[in-house]
Design an enzyme around this catalytic site. Structure first.
Site, PDB file in Angstrom:
ATOM      1  CB  VAL A 169      25.498 105.332  28.774  1.00  0.00           C
ATOM      2  CG1 VAL A 169      24.465 104.887  27.747  1.00  0.00           C
ATOM      3  CG2 VAL A 169      25.188 104.700  30.123  1.00  0.00           C
ATOM      4  CB  SER A 170      28.581 103.879  23.913  1.00  0.00           C
ATOM      5  OG  SER A 170      29.620 103.242  24.616  1.00  0.00           O
ATOM      6  CB  ALA A 171      27.310 107.763  20.768  1.00  0.00           C
TER       7      ALA A 171
END
Length: 797
Positions: free
Chosen positions: A425-427
């Protein structure tokens, strides 16, 4: 006396009652085993009551946070110890309240005196307190024990089994006696790897049963500690014609006292395995609502029931195999290292299940504020999505602080066999930025390549009730996980598909006229034709595109068959695993101490065995240096646009990667770092920065870009590379690193003739042709790109 309700405690302290006074032996043991660190320390006294222990700790040099859920206890403590400094008296329920009041940097000592037996969710609380300990610090539990307690008061004492359980998972445990009280000193992280275990062999020919998965209003899952010392879910065998959901509801009431309606029981998965060779069929039943008070009606089978944080399920010790698999069926990934089993997910019409701790709400709002203040989410729809969508429910294996980190932090959720991240889950800032630049409207239909759930749900929140999202992933595990999390916490507006996302969405899911927006959430070496073809005219495609090994999240707008870049954002993602996955041509030097990476997949010179030997010989020879005169300060050191400029304008561009410490090599490049480079005939040049000014303050420091070159053609290569740096400095660089000039970039279908391309620097991919026009750069005619020479090996990425 075993009080349960808070009002009982309020009455107890309000009536002037107290507890056993702090004894001299306890004081001696605290001084010996938990001395105040040099310079002072910080302590947390949980269940402080009227404050005697907290006042003692403050008196010996600790700064103390003293917490109790009873207001009358805190009031008495403040009154009785009014002259004591260095104590914060905090009314806080350590089991239920948001711990925002606690010290963020942790504690040197945490004490639980005469309070542990009264806790309901003991395992969760001890694990959480252990995470708040600083390195080398101690959790001290002071408690009565059964053998020294009269029978009528044994509800306030611990037996040996409970003490063994309390001590499990700590690096060191010391048990001492304090005038009949157990004085336990626990150090190290409280972490006991979860292990799926079986019971004794069964005598049946086959087993069928149902397990109830129940969560509380904070989203924690209910588990029972059996007399065999393992954790189990509520559940058991079916009887007669009873269905699985009915069995789960019945067993839940019989084992825990909680009552659920049959309509709130949803069979979500069927598990098939065996127990000691006997076939076993287990239904995983998600209970979405219940009433009643938690009890223990079967004390001969269970010692107690507790609600556990999902992120702690990786370190709770022994769990009954079917229960561990059932937990994984509802929240894939929360229990690591499970043995294989056949699983048959059922497309049950299960409603979302509410529930989150107050801490999650606070941290989510703080994350949203960080992203908004950073300028990444200027629009109200994206801001509202950040504030509303429960990010932690899409990364249940991460604690809340990690899930809601507002900085440049992704949460990795899956690794390959080499340990490389393949799903995450990206920034949050990057997800917000990419969503913003899709320029979505209410009712938009959006394609997402690369699933996980949270990003798709953010977009679903932005497009509103009339919009929808189609998310596609090639990994069956990721797809199963995404479907489950969206079922648990989604809006119902996201469709999850298992397929190679590079091929686009299945035709029946593509809207007439194409998607209003598309977002790719993994590094792409190429632009898949399907992404352009399935995009509406004027629609936007945001994807992390690799150009010379440097990745930018590029926002494209479709105009006919051409994609026009509108924005570039620095980023990094996991790599493509599907149809477009690439191997990068590499040339190893010095037995792998250095590597030349040709990220474009093409070389302008052949690099065979003889050529490699020539490069190695050149690197052993004299070094030619050219100072570019282009400098940077400590606060202006992020020059990614220079790397991209060089990668897209220099023929023969590659990256020189060091796999050894600088003192062991000849390049001066830090280990596992790379430098922009170009190669010639037994010659190469590369770019590094050298410190030219030092000082006590960051603004006093300075670095200069310098070219190092080797070989006969080294001086000429160095001048070419230095000229590129100076051109970038004149025409592209800005004092504000966020305002470097971007190129005009267009993406054309592969096979587009040169005379139909605009003038510029051309970078050919398999499925497209990229044309870059940088500010100040002479207009160039399209030029062909050479193909790899001999002697090139490939490195998987």
């Amino acid at each position: 006396m075993t009080y349960i309700a808070r009002d009982q405690w309020e009455q107890h302290y309000g009536d002037g009652k107290g507890w056993r006074q702090l004894g001299e032996r306890e004081r001696e043991l605290l001084a010996e085993h938990a001395p105040v660190p040099d310079g002072g320390g910080r302590a947390l006294d949980v269940g402080c009551g009227t404050g005697e222990l907290a006042a003692h700790l403050a008196g010996v040099g600790y700064t103390v946070d003293a917490v109790d859920f009873s207001g009358s206890a805190i009031a008495r403590a403040q009154e009785e110890h009014a002259g004591i400094e260095d104590v914060r008296w905090l009314r806080l329920d350590i089991e239920r309240d948001d711990p925002a009041l606690l010290h963020e940097e942790g504690y040197d000592l945490i004490t639980l005196r005469l309070v542990y037996p009264f806790m309901r969710d003991r395992g969760r609380i001890v694990h959480g307190l252990g995470e708040r300990l600083r390195d080398g610090s101690a959790l001290v539990v002071i408690t009565p024990v059964v053998e020294n307690t009269p029978e009528e008061r044994r509800g306030i004492a611990l037996d040996e089994d409970e003490i063994t359980l309390l001590c499990a998972g700590w690096e060191t445990v010391e048990r001492l006696d304090a005038d009949g009280l157990a004085f336990l000193v626990l150090r190290g992280p409280c972490h006991l790897d979860t292990r799926a275990v079986e019971k004794r062999p069964t005598t049946g020919h086959a087993l069928t049963g149902a397990l109830a998965v129940v969560t509380d209003d904070a989203g924690r899952v209910l588990l029972g500690r059996t007399r065999r010392g393992m954790l189990e879910l509520p559940g058991g065998k079916t009887t007669g014609p009873e269905d699985f959901a009915g069995a789960a509801v019945r067993e839940l009431a019989e084992e825990t006292g909680l009552v659920a309606e049959r309509s709130d029981a949803h069979v979500v998965t069927m598990l098939v395995d065996d127990s000691h060779g006997v076939p076993r069929l287990t239904a995983v039943v998600r209970i979405t609502a219940w009433t009643g008070s938690l009890a223990n009606p079967e004390p001969k089978l269970f010692s107690r029931w507790e609600f556990y944080d999902l992120h702690a399920l990786a370190c709770v010790g022994d769990v009954f195999v079917p229960a561990a698999r059932a937990l994984d069926a509802v929240w894939p990934g929360v229990v690591p290292g499970l043995p294989p089993a056949a699983s048959y997910p059922i497309a049950a019409d299960q409603p979302p299940v509410p529930g989150e701790p107050a801490e999650a709400t606070r941290l989510r709002l703080a994350m949203a504020r960080t992203v908004i203040d950073g300028g990444w989410a200027p629009s109200e729809p994206v801001q509202a999505a950040l504030r509303s969508v429960p990010r932690h429910r899409f990364v249940p294996e991460a604690d809340l602080a990690a899930a809601y980190d507002g900085g440049d932090r992704a949460v990795v959720t899956r690794y390959d066999e080499t340990g490389a991240a393949i799903s995450s889950v990206s920034a949050a800032w990057l997800q917000a930025d990419m969503t913003e630049h899709l320029c979505l409207k209410p009712g938009s239909i959006v394609f997402e390549a690369g699933s996980g759930g949270y990003n798709a749900e953010l977009i679903a929140h932005v497009v509103g009730p009339d919009g929808r999202v189609v998310t596609v992933d090639i990994d069956p595990w990721v797809v199963r996980r995404t479907r489950r999390f969206l079922t648990e916490a989604g809006s119902g507006r996201v469709t999850v598909v298992e397929a190679d996302a590079a091929l686009g969405a299945p035709a029946p899911l593509v809207p007439r006229g194409g998607f209003d927006g598309s977002v790719i959430t993994y590094n792409c070496w190429d632009v898949a034709p399907a992404w352009r073809e399935q995009l509406a005219e004027g629609g936007r495609l945001v994807l992390p595109l690799e150009m010379g090994g440097y990745t930018r999240a590029v926002t494209f707008e479709r105009r006919g068959q051409v994609l026009h870049a509108r924005r570039f954002t620095h980023c990094g993602f996991v790599r493509d695993q599907g149809h477009q996955a690439r191997t990068i041509p590499v040339v190893p030097l010095f037995d792998g101490g250095l590597t030349l990476r040709f990220e474009h997949g093409a070389l302008t010179v052949g690099v065979g065995v003889a050529e490699r030997a020539g490069l190695e010989e050149a690197l052993r020879g004299p070094r030619h240096e050219v100072a570019t005169g282009v400098t940077m300060g400590a606060t202006r050191s992020y020059f990614g646009s220079l790397q991209l400029y060089a990668a897209t304008t220099l023929p023969g561009f590659c990256r020189l990667v060091a796999h050894q410490d600088p003192e062991e090599g000849v390049t001066g490049i830090a280990k596992d770092r790379d430098a922009p480079a170009i190669v010639g005939d037994a010659s190469l040049a590369y770019l590094i920065h050298v410190q030219t000014k030092d000082g006590d303050l960051p603004q006093d420091k300075e670095w200069e870009w310098v070219v190092h070159a080797y070989g006969e053609q080294g001086p000429a290569l160095a001048e070419r590379l230095a000229a590129t740096v100076r051109a970038w400095d004149r025409h592209v660089r800005a004092d504000d690193n966020d305002r470097h000039a971007d190129p005009v970039l267009t993406v054309h279908p592969a096979g587009t003739p040169d005379d139909l391309l605009p003038a510029g620097d051309v970078l050919d991919k398999e499925h497209c042709r990229l044309v870059f026009r940088w500010p100040g750069r002479d207009v160039l005619l399209p030029r062909p790109v050479g193909r790899p020479g001999s002697g090139v090996v490939t490195e998987g990425v």
